[in-house]
Design a protein around this motif. Sequence first.
Motif, mmCIF file in Angstrom:
data_model
loop_
_atom_site.group_PDB
_atom_site.id
_atom_site.type_symbol
_atom_site.label_atom_id
_atom_site.label_comp_id
_atom_site.label_asym_id
_atom_site.label_seq_id
_atom_site.Cartn_x
_atom_site.Cartn_y
_atom_site.Cartn_z
ATOM 1 N N SER A 15 0.832 -1.212 0.000
ATOM 2 C CA SER A 15 0.000 0.000 0.000
ATOM 3 C C SER A 15 0.861 1.254 0.000
ATOM 4 O O SER A 15 0.539 2.247 -0.663
ATOM 5 C CB SER A 15 -0.908 0.005 1.230
ATOM 6 O OG SER A 15 -1.906 -0.982 1.139
ATOM 7 N N ALA A 16 1.974 1.213 0.753
ATOM 8 C CA ALA A 16 2.860 2.379 0.810
ATOM 9 C C ALA A 16 3.436 2.697 -0.565
ATOM 10 O O ALA A 16 3.517 3.862 -0.970
ATOM 11 C CB ALA A 16 3.988 2.118 1.814
ATOM 12 N N THR A 17 3.831 1.663 -1.298
ATOM 13 C CA THR A 17 4.415 1.854 -2.630
ATOM 14 C C THR A 17 3.373 2.379 -3.607
ATOM 15 O O THR A 17 3.624 3.325 -4.372
ATOM 16 C CB THR A 17 5.008 0.538 -3.148
ATOM 17 O OG1 THR A 17 6.005 0.070 -2.222
ATOM 18 C CG2 THR A 17 5.638 0.716 -4.521
ATOM 19 N N LEU A 18 2.179 1.772 -3.589
ATOM 20 C CA LEU A 18 1.127 2.208 -4.511
ATOM 21 C C LEU A 18 0.693 3.638 -4.189
ATOM 22 O O LEU A 18 0.505 4.452 -5.103
ATOM 23 C CB LEU A 18 -0.070 1.257 -4.429
ATOM 24 C CG LEU A 18 -1.217 1.542 -5.396
ATOM 25 C CD1 LEU A 18 -0.739 1.550 -6.839
ATOM 26 C CD2 LEU A 18 -2.344 0.528 -5.215
ATOM 27 N N GLY A 19 0.567 3.952 -2.913
ATOM 28 C CA GLY A 19 0.180 5.309 -2.533
ATOM 29 C C GLY A 19 1.195 6.338 -2.990
ATOM 30 O O GLY A 19 0.829 7.408 -3.506
ATOM 31 N N ALA A 20 2.488 6.017 -2.814
ATOM 32 C CA ALA A 20 3.538 6.953 -3.225
ATOM 33 C C ALA A 20 3.545 7.149 -4.743
ATOM 34 O O ALA A 20 3.730 8.270 -5.239
ATOM 35 C CB ALA A 20 4.898 6.456 -2.746
ATOM 36 N N ALA A 186 8.404 5.347 6.176
ATOM 37 C CA ALA A 186 8.918 6.547 5.510
ATOM 38 C C ALA A 186 8.051 6.912 4.307
ATOM 39 O O ALA A 186 7.759 8.097 4.065
ATOM 40 C CB ALA A 186 10.364 6.339 5.085
ATOM 41 N N LEU A 187 7.613 5.912 3.546
ATOM 42 C CA LEU A 187 6.743 6.177 2.394
ATOM 43 C C LEU A 187 5.394 6.718 2.848
ATOM 44 O O LEU A 187 4.844 7.659 2.247
ATOM 45 C CB LEU A 187 6.551 4.899 1.575
ATOM 46 C CG LEU A 187 7.755 4.441 0.741
ATOM 47 C CD1 LEU A 187 7.513 3.056 0.172
ATOM 48 C CD2 LEU A 187 8.050 5.424 -0.386
ATOM 49 N N PHE A 188 4.840 6.144 3.913
ATOM 50 C CA PHE A 188 3.561 6.645 4.420
ATOM 51 C C PHE A 188 3.690 8.078 4.921
ATOM 52 O O PHE A 188 2.803 8.908 4.710
ATOM 53 C CB PHE A 188 3.036 5.739 5.538
ATOM 54 C CG PHE A 188 2.366 4.482 5.049
ATOM 55 C CD1 PHE A 188 1.374 4.539 4.088
ATOM 56 C CD2 PHE A 188 2.727 3.246 5.555
ATOM 57 C CE1 PHE A 188 0.747 3.381 3.627
ATOM 58 C CE2 PHE A 188 2.112 2.088 5.109
ATOM 59 C CZ PHE A 188 1.126 2.151 4.143
ATOM 60 N N GLU A 189 4.799 8.374 5.602
ATOM 61 C CA GLU A 189 5.015 9.755 6.065
ATOM 62 C C GLU A 189 5.115 10.699 4.877
ATOM 63 O O GLU A 189 4.623 11.832 4.922
ATOM 64 C CB GLU A 189 6.287 9.819 6.915
ATOM 65 C CG GLU A 189 6.135 9.165 8.283
ATOM 66 C CD GLU A 189 7.463 8.961 8.993
ATOM 67 O OE1 GLU A 189 8.505 9.420 8.449
ATOM 68 O OE2 GLU A 189 7.482 8.341 10.073
ATOM 69 N N GLY A 190 5.731 10.224 3.792
ATOM 70 C CA GLY A 190 5.847 11.041 2.589
ATOM 71 C C GLY A 190 4.501 11.348 1.960
ATOM 72 O O GLY A 190 4.217 12.497 1.604
ATOM 73 N N ILE A 191 3.641 10.335 1.826
ATOM 74 C CA ILE A 191 2.335 10.596 1.204
ATOM 75 C C ILE A 191 1.420 11.373 2.152
ATOM 76 O O ILE A 191 0.533 12.102 1.702
ATOM 77 C CB ILE A 191 1.658 9.302 0.695
ATOM 78 C CG1 ILE A 191 1.250 8.375 1.840
ATOM 79 C CG2 ILE A 191 2.548 8.583 -0.297
ATOM 80 C CD1 ILE A 191 0.369 7.223 1.386
ATOM 81 N N GLN A 192 1.668 11.222 3.461
ATOM 82 C CA GLN A 192 0.901 12.012 4.426
ATOM 83 C C GLN A 192 1.221 13.499 4.274
ATOM 84 O O GLN A 192 0.325 14.345 4.316
ATOM 85 C CB GLN A 192 1.210 11.532 5.841
ATOM 86 C CG GLN A 192 0.146 11.841 6.863
ATOM 87 C CD GLN A 192 0.357 11.086 8.160
ATOM 88 O OE1 GLN A 192 1.458 10.654 8.485
ATOM 89 N NE2 GLN A 192 -0.715 10.918 8.923
#
Length: 510
Positions: A15-20, A186-192
């Motif tokens: 999910s983190a990769t797809l969201g980013a 880190a990816l989730f923080e980025g998309i957040q």
Amino acid sequence: MKTIDVALIGGGIMSATLGALLQRLEPEWSIEVFERLSRVAEESSNPWNNAGTGHAALCELNYTPEGPDGSISPAKAIEINEQFQVSRQLWASFVEDGVLPDPTAFISPTPHMSLVWGEANVDYLRRRYEALKDEPLFEGMEFSTDAATIRAWAPLTIPGRRKDQPIAATRITSGTDVDFGALSRALFEGIQRGGARIRTGKKVEGLKRGKDGIWTIRLRDEVGRTPSRIRARFVFVGAGGGALRLLQKSGIPEAHGYGGFPITGEWLRCDDPAIVGRHDAKVYGKASVGAPPMSVPHLDTRVVDGSTSLLFGPYAGFSPKYLKTGSNLDLFSTIRPHNLYPMVRAGLANLGLVKYLFGEVLSTKAKQMETLREFMPNARSDDWHLVKAGQRVQVMKKDAQKGGVLQFGTEIVTGADGTIAGLLGASPGASTAAPIMLTILERCFPDRFHGWRGEIERLVPSFGSRLNDDRDAARASLARTARVLGLDGDSTTADEAAVDASSTPAVTPA
């Protein structure tokens, strides 16, 4: 009821990769992530629940099986390596764009090795080396049957071993250790930061597609049990072992016929600095007869939150749970009329695996230490403690000839209208998250994908081509990603530095 553009179910690396990716391609889209646990990346993406191997087939022998005629094809190993290079390129681009912070927080340079013993296995590894050594993505692979050289590469693997035991190893220093938990967070923080909303403690209980093509997702708070609903134009089910149940609840016919075979595992872990400091590699061996591919034994350097440990295992076992934090009813709750026959046929065809797993369940620590001592002959039981690994769910599905098969790997399931996609299966999973997500984007958004292609090629320069077909391109890509991800450091051990290279040739003549 609120409507969003994208709902990502599951707070792991997928999910983190797809969201980013989606945020780079469609920055105006609204994205929300729903995770049942109180923190993201606590199931399969948690660093202690997986091996952390950047699966590039550099050392995993199950990607180069021996054919009936004794031949060894490099095709599968090359395919896996190509996929990992896509992930490496995407991570490097995210670092350059500021989406990801300091890359040393999630990736470390770690040599990848294969280690075997016995004449037949030594011969196999020699032939595997010959099949791979000239492939561009495997450039730099070394082979040796010399104990002093192997000791220089992996100091803990030789002392205490019989001098007359045939032994061989390969090594390639461009391997990595990846903390997929740190990477996911880190990816989730980025998309957040880009406007996405991360909602933890939210269990998805069901989803249904409306006549207008929009999905209604039923949610319940884990604390307080308060129900809620939200609508989403696109849904990704990346809930690991929980994905099968949700795809079944979605009602899409594409999920029919799929079942899941759960496999649990344990690691032996050592944190003693005096021992950990003498090993810097991921050392993979050959699997036991009947063992699943994710149970190939390996002695691993792991770097988590800046601290280094050693892991050995995994020791496989059986539990009906589909998630480490799941229920003992998980397996039975996913049995349906449409998947019962394929599951039974797959089970009957893999009775050896079932026997092996139940044997592992009954294994004692003394027996587990015996397996470790095949890799590290002088290992002491007091230096190692047992920890639980993550739960893995292998795909069982229909097969025209056999009725049902057990599939090792990752399976993408997408609805016919492109409004829903899900992921089933396990290894190499996390390491190939980027190419898997790009495949989902291409399948689910065919009308938009052409317009996205330029940005995708910027993020993943090799997209649409094969690096292994162009040695210069492969070298350039490996050099660029190594530089950006901080993988250029020297990982030589103290024992290796003490060995006179002139007296221990890196490659023993075939």
